[in-house]
Design a protein around this motif. Structure first.
Motif, PDB file in Angstrom:
ATOM      1  N   LEU A 437       0.826  -1.212   0.000  1.00 25.24           N
ATOM      2  CA  LEU A 437       0.000   0.000   0.000  1.00 25.24           C
ATOM      3  C   LEU A 437       0.861   1.262   0.000  1.00 25.24           C
ATOM      4  O   LEU A 437       0.516   2.250  -0.656  1.00 25.24           O
ATOM      5  CB  LEU A 437      -0.952  -0.011   1.201  1.00 25.24           C
ATOM      6  N   PHE A 438       1.958   1.247   0.742  1.00 21.88           N
ATOM      7  CA  PHE A 438       2.834   2.421   0.729  1.00 21.88           C
ATOM      8  C   PHE A 438       3.431   2.605  -0.672  1.00 21.88           C
ATOM      9  O   PHE A 438       3.585   3.738  -1.149  1.00 21.88           O
ATOM     10  CB  PHE A 438       3.946   2.293   1.781  1.00 21.88           C
ATOM     11  N   ALA A 439       3.746   1.492  -1.332  1.00 27.71           N
ATOM     12  CA  ALA A 439       4.266   1.593  -2.702  1.00 27.71           C
ATOM     13  C   ALA A 439       3.202   2.178  -3.628  1.00 27.71           C
ATOM     14  O   ALA A 439       3.504   2.988  -4.515  1.00 27.71           O
ATOM     15  CB  ALA A 439       4.708   0.217  -3.197  1.00 27.71           C
ATOM     16  N   ALA A 440       1.935   1.802  -3.412  1.00 29.19           N
ATOM     17  CA  ALA A 440       0.842   2.365  -4.226  1.00 29.19           C
ATOM     18  C   ALA A 440       0.696   3.866  -3.975  1.00 29.19           C
ATOM     19  O   ALA A 440       0.487   4.656  -4.903  1.00 29.19           O
ATOM     20  CB  ALA A 440      -0.465   1.628  -3.926  1.00 29.19           C
ATOM     21  N   VAL A 441       0.833   4.279  -2.716  1.00 25.41           N
ATOM     22  CA  VAL A 441       0.800   5.717  -2.401  1.00 25.41           C
ATOM     23  C   VAL A 441       1.940   6.428  -3.139  1.00 25.41           C
ATOM     24  O   VAL A 441       1.738   7.480  -3.764  1.00 25.41           O
ATOM     25  CB  VAL A 441       0.920   5.958  -0.879  1.00 25.41           C
ATOM     26  N   ASP A 442       3.122   5.845  -3.061  1.00 24.77           N
ATOM     27  CA  ASP A 442       4.283   6.454  -3.726  1.00 24.77           C
ATOM     28  C   ASP A 442       4.014   6.633  -5.222  1.00 24.77           C
ATOM     29  O   ASP A 442       4.285   7.692  -5.793  1.00 24.77           O
ATOM     30  CB  ASP A 442       5.535   5.578  -3.546  1.00 24.77           C
ATOM     31  N   GLU A 443       3.481   5.572  -5.850  1.00 24.46           N
ATOM     32  CA  GLU A 443       3.238   5.642  -7.296  1.00 24.46           C
ATOM     33  C   GLU A 443       2.172   6.671  -7.642  1.00 24.46           C
ATOM     34  O   GLU A 443       2.238   7.323  -8.681  1.00 24.46           O
ATOM     35  CB  GLU A 443       2.825   4.263  -7.831  1.00 24.46           C
ATOM     36  N   ALA A 444       1.178   6.796  -6.760  1.00 26.62           N
ATOM     37  CA  ALA A 444       0.117   7.778  -7.014  1.00 26.62           C
ATOM     38  C   ALA A 444       0.622   9.211  -6.856  1.00 26.62           C
ATOM     39  O   ALA A 444       0.214  10.110  -7.587  1.00 26.62           O
ATOM     40  CB  ALA A 444      -1.069   7.517  -6.072  1.00 26.62           C
ATOM     41  N   LEU A 445       1.532   9.425  -5.901  1.00 25.28           N
ATOM     42  CA  LEU A 445       1.946  10.803  -5.588  1.00 25.28           C
ATOM     43  C   LEU A 445       3.081  11.320  -6.458  1.00 25.28           C
ATOM     44  O   LEU A 445       3.138  12.519  -6.751  1.00 25.28           O
ATOM     45  CB  LEU A 445       2.360  10.903  -4.107  1.00 25.28           C
ATOM     46  N   GLU A 446       3.970  10.448  -6.861  1.00 24.88           N
ATOM     47  CA  GLU A 446       5.173  10.883  -7.578  1.00 24.88           C
ATOM     48  C   GLU A 446       4.842  11.782  -8.777  1.00 24.88           C
ATOM     49  O   GLU A 446       5.420  12.878  -8.901  1.00 24.88           O
ATOM     50  CB  GLU A 446       5.992   9.643  -7.987  1.00 24.88           C
ATOM     51  N   PRO A 447       3.909  11.383  -9.658  1.00 25.95           N
ATOM     52  CA  PRO A 447       3.625  12.247 -10.820  1.00 25.95           C
ATOM     53  C   PRO A 447       2.972  13.579 -10.419  1.00 25.95           C
ATOM     54  O   PRO A 447       3.119  14.580 -11.119  1.00 25.95           O
ATOM     55  CB  PRO A 447       2.635  11.426 -11.662  1.00 25.95           C
ATOM     56  N   VAL A 448       2.248  13.591  -9.305  1.00 26.25           N
ATOM     57  CA  VAL A 448       1.527  14.801  -8.898  1.00 26.25           C
ATOM     58  C   VAL A 448       2.445  15.771  -8.155  1.00 26.25           C
ATOM     59  O   VAL A 448       2.457  16.977  -8.404  1.00 26.25           O
ATOM     60  CB  VAL A 448       0.322  14.434  -7.982  1.00 26.25           C
ATOM     61  N   LEU A 449       3.223  15.230  -7.201  1.00 25.64           N
ATOM     62  CA  LEU A 449       4.031  16.101  -6.342  1.00 25.64           C
ATOM     63  C   LEU A 449       5.487  16.222  -6.791  1.00 25.64           C
ATOM     64  O   LEU A 449       6.193  17.120  -6.340  1.00 25.64           O
ATOM     65  CB  LEU A 449       4.015  15.576  -4.893  1.00 25.64           C
ATOM     66  N   GLY A 450       5.916  15.289  -7.627  1.00 29.58           N
ATOM     67  CA  GLY A 450       7.324  15.314  -8.026  1.00 29.58           C
ATOM     68  C   GLY A 450       8.232  14.636  -7.011  1.00 29.58           C
ATOM     69  O   GLY A 450       9.453  14.639  -7.163  1.00 29.58           O
ATOM     70  N   TRP A 451       7.652  14.074  -5.976  1.00 34.35           N
ATOM     71  CA  TRP A 451       8.435  13.326  -4.990  1.00 34.35           C
ATOM     72  C   TRP A 451       7.494  12.326  -4.328  1.00 34.35           C
ATOM     73  O   TRP A 451       6.277  12.411  -4.457  1.00 34.35           O
ATOM     74  CB  TRP A 451       9.066  14.243  -3.937  1.00 34.35           C
ATOM     75  N   HIS A 452       8.083  11.371  -3.630  1.00 34.53           N
ATOM     76  CA  HIS A 452       7.289  10.482  -2.793  1.00 34.53           C
ATOM     77  C   HIS A 452       7.988  10.365  -1.452  1.00 34.53           C
ATOM     78  O   HIS A 452       9.176  10.683  -1.335  1.00 34.53           O
ATOM     79  CB  HIS A 452       7.093   9.111  -3.448  1.00 34.53           C
ATOM     80  N   PRO A 453       7.268   9.962  -0.425  1.00 39.29           N
ATOM     81  CA  PRO A 453       7.932   9.849   0.878  1.00 39.29           C
ATOM     82  C   PRO A 453       8.875   8.646   0.926  1.00 39.29           C
ATOM     83  O   PRO A 453       8.622   7.623   0.294  1.00 39.29           O
ATOM     84  CB  PRO A 453       6.775   9.660   1.864  1.00 39.29           C
ATOM     85  N   ILE A 454       9.960   8.804   1.651  1.00 33.30           N
ATOM     86  CA  ILE A 454      10.885   7.700   1.949  1.00 33.30           C
ATOM     87  C   ILE A 454      10.727   7.377   3.431  1.00 33.30           C
ATOM     88  O   ILE A 454      10.877   8.254   4.291  1.00 33.30           O
ATOM     89  CB  ILE A 454      12.351   8.123   1.696  1.00 33.30           C
ATOM     90  N   LEU A 455      10.409   6.122   3.690  1.00 37.37           N
ATOM     91  CA  LEU A 455      10.119   5.719   5.070  1.00 37.37           C
ATOM     92  C   LEU A 455      11.423   5.496   5.834  1.00 37.37           C
ATOM     93  O   LEU A 455      12.300   4.767   5.387  1.00 37.37           O
ATOM     94  CB  LEU A 455       9.318   4.417   5.029  1.00 37.37           C
ATOM     95  N   GLU A 456      11.537   6.106   7.024  1.00 35.40           N
ATOM     96  CA  GLU A 456      12.738   5.907   7.841  1.00 35.40           C
ATOM     97  C   GLU A 456      12.443   5.115   9.111  1.00 35.40           C
ATOM     98  O   GLU A 456      13.320   4.455   9.645  1.00 35.40           O
ATOM     99  CB  GLU A 456      13.359   7.256   8.205  1.00 35.40           C
TER     100      GLU A 456
END
Lengths: 536, 536
Positions: A437-456
């Motif tokens: 699910l986090f990977a799906a969030v990343d894929e959804a956000l990257e084109p919109v925001l130009g970045w995705h979160p990196i989990l630490e």
């Protein structure tokens, strides 16, 4: 202002030194929430931050200086160098009681390797900026001077510096054990020497670090030697092994009056547990079960010998009551709540005073929770209250999700997110459901925001016992485009009886915090991290 | 044996007082694993348990006494009452160096409310059982006497007791601050008085609790006053706020030689981090980030000021090196591992010496992990090693599972379990995927075992950063048929890149531990919990 006779001034630096702990960064809104809790505790001074560090830090200190009243002083830290004290003064001059805190290192190792200046230069800078502060803030303001790394400074030079800054107008001189190096007997002797020299003209203060586990002991040895201000933090939070713990110092003064004759503090100790929980929640720093005063086991007994003694007489093994630090022993079943008012009373007993819309919202959530799980406990209620503390604007909202996972295979997940008016749905696979699910969030956000979160960081804790318990998720993340030691790392929390839902909620809080920081920068209240580049 | 000149005897009580912390209970196999790590650390004495408490406790102490060699003394605790010292002697007499530890309370509050005896009776019992121990174990054995609640005992009576037990044959007299009440200056004075009286005939020891955050400081003040044995635990584990922390006391002695002239310990400090991690893992007790010496942030720096100083010269802010406590700064990518041998060397650097089959197994797991996640880090390797420490016989085995969950709805899960030769599969619904699967496990097991586990704690932590990180799950659970304060609560761990799989693994470790305890009882190595009923 002078310290009242018979009391020790409690200077809380949770928001300054505490917040410097790697990973403990707070937004300005979160800092304000902590400041409000410190005001409830009735500490004497709140050190709100280091205004020269960043615009966000300035803003946070200034908001606290404007809002916190009731006789509590608001302190700001500044190096002895052009620009710093001015920014600090600017941030706190609106406070009811401004408290300027300037410092410079005095140990040879710091002078040589960090500042690369000699002793006379350090002394001249100290005097210059104390004088500046006194002039700018007037004769009633508190001007504090700290000699960084005092415990490793040549004692004769240290005395010369304290003598000079008191003559220049310092009303408090602080003796920091910056590297947590001191042993109580020697530290007490050092403090005694400073008290003998300037104690009649200025308040002597100490600031102890915990690298050898001695911060509380050094602080108390200093009080026995005549120090009348102690710099402490909730949960002992702070750089490395942290600072002296407020709750330990305050409860030792209170529990052992014969050792600290006619000395105490004005701290309302029954708010200690709520303060500890709030700071732990907002920073994401767990308090270990065997932490003194506020650890989960601090008032728990296991061995038969102890149980037996405690049943016969609590004083056999308890030197403080749980009630004195705000621990309520009771548990609660929601059916027994006599409506919204009953909940308000219950929360008051737990250390939270809520009313109006906030109380209504918690009440609705508690009722809904009672449908999802068998017993609603005190810990559940506290979790609901805490979840409201750190709300952020929701630029990205969760619309829906589903996930399947099975033994030995990948998980498949889909999320649907609303960003502004647009919906963005993506599916992805991962090692497990949260990863997918986090990977799906990343894929959804990257084109919109130009970045995705990196989990630490990713942690879940059940709020209470039972398989139907609420799970509280903590994540820490940064933007994929923001790398290196100066990267902004934010925390996010989620709370749900479904740990997947809680995980997504936490991740999106992180996304929204990172997005807010990117859109509005410091104005949105983000206290930027300091880097080696910014502060030489 | 007398303490060597110029050294402080390190008496570790992690397995006795530490293990009394509520929720920290260990199986006999786990206790043995901790004892082996303490032997690697080279502590002087391992207090292995309280043999009279239960058959399981006796068995654990006896196994440690048989196995641990290399000059390390094995201590057992006993009350001064018929039966206790005999059991303790029976358990430890096979040790290379048996160390009998008898105690009785001496404070009026304990005598009156707990023991309900007068001072002369307490004194007579103390003398009687010290004499018994000396006679039974011979003149070379260590016979230690503790005056429980010494810091709240009338000092004159306390001196009378210590004088009498030394005359009766005690070679060590211990001064416990049982309730964590003492302040370093007063405690040092008390210890000094005991040292002046009996210090030439017996070793003076201290045992400090941390209720006011002063256990380490009181212990060090005692050493400065002449105490030559310190009773400490890894991570400061113990009842309530715990005991003095071994790592803090040892590192203070080492870091501040001018404060402790010609005093040190034989502890191999580079094994401290591994010992801390092992105890934290097996007990499920987290170590807070700001814990001195072994906390995650103990050697981390955030503020620009500090970063800058540390880059210029580590000594500006670090008084100890990370290497001195066994923290390796490096990280690792599995591609760089030169095979099995390279892994062995890497693990050695991390404080783990593995060989043969165990090393092979870890190597296979590390290679498999490298397929599932991008980077295999030091923390991943440590997690793999630790996961092997607490293996239990698998009466119930996981065959398969699947789960689906979505926004706003219930989760549905199926598990298939093998119990002996039979397969049992069940489906269930729940608030979330873990809840659904645990419910399915419960439904599958109840008809077979007559009970199901009740979950008391559930926590997940990602072992490292990244969405593909391994999740480590901790559960604590008990049998549904076992209620009340004396119920056996066991912990279980699971480790997987799929958090659902890790959760099921952890739950089934708990099930198998509970099942083992039911089938074989103490013989299976379960150290039964003590209850008020068992020990008056």
């Amino acid at each position: 202002m002078p310290v009242a006779a018979g009391s020790v001034r409690i200077f809380d630096t949770t928001l300054r030194d505490g917040e410097q702990a790697p990973g403990a960064g707070l937004t300005a809104a979160e800092k304000l929430e902590v400041a409000r809790q410190l005001a409830r505790l009735k500490v004497d001074v709140i050190e709100a931050g280091f205004p020269a560090a960043s615009p966000g830090d300035f803003e946070a200190v200034n908001r606290i200086a404007r809002e916190i009243k009731g006789g509590i002083a608001i302190a700001a830290l500044a190096r002895c160098r052009d620009g710093d004290p001015q920014r600090a003064i600017e941030a706190i001059k609106v406070a009811e009681r401004p408290h300027l805190h300037v410092f410079i290192a005095t140990s040879d190792i710091h002078l040589k390797h960090k500042l690369r200046i000699d002793r006379p230069t350090a002394l001249a800078e100290a005097v210059k900026w104390v004088r500046h502060g006194r002039k700018a803030l007037g004769r009633d303001a508190e001007i504090e001077f700290s000699a960084e790394d005092a415990s490793r400074t040549d004692p004769d030079f240290l005395m010369e510096v304290y003598r000079a800054v008191v003559e220049a107008g310092a009303s408090t001189v602080n003796i920091p054990d910056t590297v947590g190096y001191a042993i109580p007997s020697e530290f007490g002797a050092l403090v005694g020497r400073v008290v003998a020299m300037v104690g009649s003209e200025a308040t002597v203060s100490v600031h102890c670090h915990n690298d050898l586990g001695l911060a509380t002991a050094n602080t108390l040895a200093a009080v026995q030697a005549g120090a009348r201000q102690v710099e402490v933090t909730i949960n002992g939070l702070g750089e490395r092994a942290g600072n002296a713990s407020l709750e330990e110092v305050v409860m030792a003064l209170r529990t052992r009056p014969t050792q600290f004759p006619e000395l105490g503090s004005g701290v309302q100790t029954e708010h200690l547990t709520a303060a500890s929980r709030l700071v732990s929640y907002l920073t994401g720093f767990a308090v270990q079960p065997n932490k003194a005063i506020v650890g989960g086991n601090a008032f728990a007994h296991e061995s038969g010998i102890h149980q037996d003694g405690v049943i016969k007489n609590p004083l056999t093994y308890e030197i403080m009551t749980p009630q004195s630090v705000g621990l309520s022993g009771s548990s609660l079943t929601i059916g027994k709540l006599s409506g919204r008012k009953g909940l308000g009373g219950k929360l008051h007993d737990l250390g939270y005073d809520l009313e109006g819309e906030t109380l209504d919202a918690i009440y609705r959530q508690a009722i809904a929770l009672a449908d999802a799980k068998k017993d609603v406990t005190d810990d559940d209620l506290i979790a609901l209250v805490e979840a409201r503390v750190a709300e952020v604007p929701q630029a990205v909202r969760l619309q829906g999700w589903n996930v399947t996972s099975s033994h030995g295979g990948n998980a498949t997940g889909m999320v649907s997110l609303a960003v502004g008016d647009e919906d963005h749905a993506k599916a992805a696979i991962g090692n497990g459901p949260v990863d997918a699910l986090f990977a799906a969030v990343d894929e959804a956000l990257e084109p919109v925001l130009g970045w995705h979160p990196i989990l630490e960081t990713y942690e879940i804790k059940a709020v209470s016992g039972g398989e139907d318990a609420q799970g509280r998720v903590l994540v820490r993340c940064r933007r994929s485009t923001d790398v290196g030691p100066g990267a902004l790392v934010v925390s996010g929390h989620g709370l749900s009886t479904n740990i997947i839902e809680a995980s997504l909620d936490a991740y999106l809080v992180g996304v929204n915090k990172l997005h807010g920081a990117g859109v509005a920068g410091a104005a949105a209240g983000f206290v930027g991290r300091r880097t080696a580049q910014e502060l030489p």
